[in-house]
Design a protein around this motif. Structure first.
Motif, PDB file in Angstrom:
ATOM      1  N   VAL A  23      39.633  47.139  41.440  1.00  0.00           N
ATOM      2  CA  VAL A  23      39.178  45.727  41.546  1.00  0.00           C
ATOM      3  C   VAL A  23      38.409  45.262  41.050  1.00  0.00           C
ATOM      4  N   GLU A  24      37.704  45.124  40.813  1.00  0.00           N
ATOM      5  CA  GLU A  24      36.613  44.735  39.575  1.00  0.00           C
ATOM      6  C   GLU A  24      37.169  44.879  38.543  1.00  0.00           C
ATOM      7  N   PRO A  28      38.258  39.492  37.228  1.00  0.00           N
ATOM      8  CA  PRO A  28      37.453  37.942  36.731  1.00  0.00           C
ATOM      9  C   PRO A  28      39.213  37.102  36.219  1.00  0.00           C
ATOM     10  N   PHE A  29      40.450  37.532  36.104  1.00  0.00           N
ATOM     11  CA  PHE A  29      41.444  36.957  35.925  1.00  0.00           C
ATOM     12  C   PHE A  29      41.357  35.532  36.953  1.00  0.00           C
ATOM     13  N   GLN A  37      38.731  32.514  44.056  1.00  0.00           N
ATOM     14  CA  GLN A  37      36.998  33.211  44.634  1.00  0.00           C
ATOM     15  C   GLN A  37      37.115  34.049  45.594  1.00  0.00           C
ATOM     16  N   VAL A  38      36.169  35.876  45.636  1.00  0.00           N
ATOM     17  CA  VAL A  38      35.806  37.227  46.097  1.00  0.00           C
ATOM     18  C   VAL A  38      35.201  36.193  47.222  1.00  0.00           C
ATOM     19  N   VAL A  39      35.750  36.573  48.236  1.00  0.00           N
ATOM     20  CA  VAL A  39      35.406  35.511  49.268  1.00  0.00           C
ATOM     21  C   VAL A  39      34.964  37.522  50.394  1.00  0.00           C
ATOM     22  N   SER A  40      35.634  38.081  50.324  1.00  0.00           N
ATOM     23  CA  SER A  40      34.834  39.574  50.825  1.00  0.00           C
ATOM     24  C   SER A  40      35.251  40.562  49.987  1.00  0.00           C
ATOM     25  N   ARG A  41      34.618  41.702  50.133  1.00  0.00           N
ATOM     26  CA  ARG A  41      34.754  43.399  49.660  1.00  0.00           C
ATOM     27  C   ARG A  41      34.373  44.204  50.854  1.00  0.00           C
ATOM     28  N   SER A  42      35.833  45.563  50.131  1.00  0.00           N
ATOM     29  CA  SER A  42      35.255  46.480  51.043  1.00  0.00           C
ATOM     30  C   SER A  42      35.490  47.547  50.001  1.00  0.00           C
ATOM     31  N   ASP A  43      35.161  49.187  50.243  1.00  0.00           N
ATOM     32  CA  ASP A  43      35.325  50.226  50.086  1.00  0.00           C
ATOM     33  C   ASP A  43      35.616  50.740  50.189  1.00  0.00           C
ATOM     34  N   TRP A  97      46.921  38.540  29.207  1.00  0.00           N
ATOM     35  CA  TRP A  97      46.800  38.071  30.993  1.00  0.00           C
ATOM     36  C   TRP A  97      48.950  37.312  31.305  1.00  0.00           C
ATOM     37  N   THR A  98      49.183  37.557  30.381  1.00  0.00           N
ATOM     38  CA  THR A  98      50.181  36.514  30.610  1.00  0.00           C
ATOM     39  C   THR A  98      51.648  37.398  30.617  1.00  0.00           C
ATOM     40  N   GLY A  99      51.211  38.936  29.808  1.00  0.00           N
ATOM     41  CA  GLY A  99      52.105  40.531  30.025  1.00  0.00           C
ATOM     42  C   GLY A  99      52.586  39.451  28.433  1.00  0.00           C
ATOM     43  N   ARG A 100      52.457  39.313  27.733  1.00  0.00           N
ATOM     44  CA  ARG A 100      53.101  38.967  26.364  1.00  0.00           C
ATOM     45  C   ARG A 100      52.700  39.779  25.729  1.00  0.00           C
ATOM     46  N   LYS A 101      52.845  40.050  24.146  1.00  0.00           N
ATOM     47  CA  LYS A 101      52.234  40.120  23.041  1.00  0.00           C
ATOM     48  C   LYS A 101      51.184  39.181  22.359  1.00  0.00           C
TER      49      LYS A 101
END
Length: 142
Positions: A23-24, A28-29, A37-43, A97-101
């Motif tokens: 997850v961490e 960033p992508f 935007q991150v609104v919540s996290r849980s473990d 980030w595009t799945g391309r080479k």
């Protein structure tokens, strides 16, 4: 001009439980390129993050699922504006980030028209570095 993300439809069962290995490292992508935007996290019971943009939410989860078999369709108000925004946020400068080479392969969106029932959408696809695939589409007027 920013696009409005209006809905998120998962390819499989749950847009709030999209599988990622980490997850961490995935976040960033979504923040940098896709404008979430991150609104919540849980473990617990597994590591998760809920991300929001324009009133919609998706969830990333370290749940053991295969991200290459998952993703979402995002309905946007303007597909060309959506691609331009992602590109200006750095989509084409990060080939992973595009799945391309190479980034040169992603200077164009590769728009096409897809049918979903009686509705047509102008769509393009991106693959996140975590392996999740996203289709962004603008509803076409009849």
């Amino acid at each position: 001009m920013k696009a409005m993300f209006m809905t998120a439809w998962p390819y499989a069962d749950d847009a709030m439980n999209l599988p990622v290995e980490n997850v961490e490292s995935a976040i960033p992508f979504y923040e940098t390129i896709m404008g979430f935007q991150v609104v919540s996290r849980s473990d617990s019971p597994s590591k998760t993050a809920v991300l929001a943009r324009d009133g919609i939410q998706i969830g990333l989860a370290e749940n053991g699922g295969d991200p290459t078999q998952e993703g979402c369709f995002f309905e946007v108000d303007n597909a060309e504006a959506a691609f331009a925004e992602l590109k200006s946020n750095g989509l084409t400068t990060h080939p992973s980030w595009t799945g391309r080479k190479s980034p040169e392969e992603r200077e164009e969106a590769g728009f096409r028209i897809d049918q979903h029932g009686a509705t047509s959408f102008k769509v393009f696809f991106i693959v996140a570095p975590d392996g999740l695939c996203y289709c962004l589409g603008e509803r076409q007027k009849k």
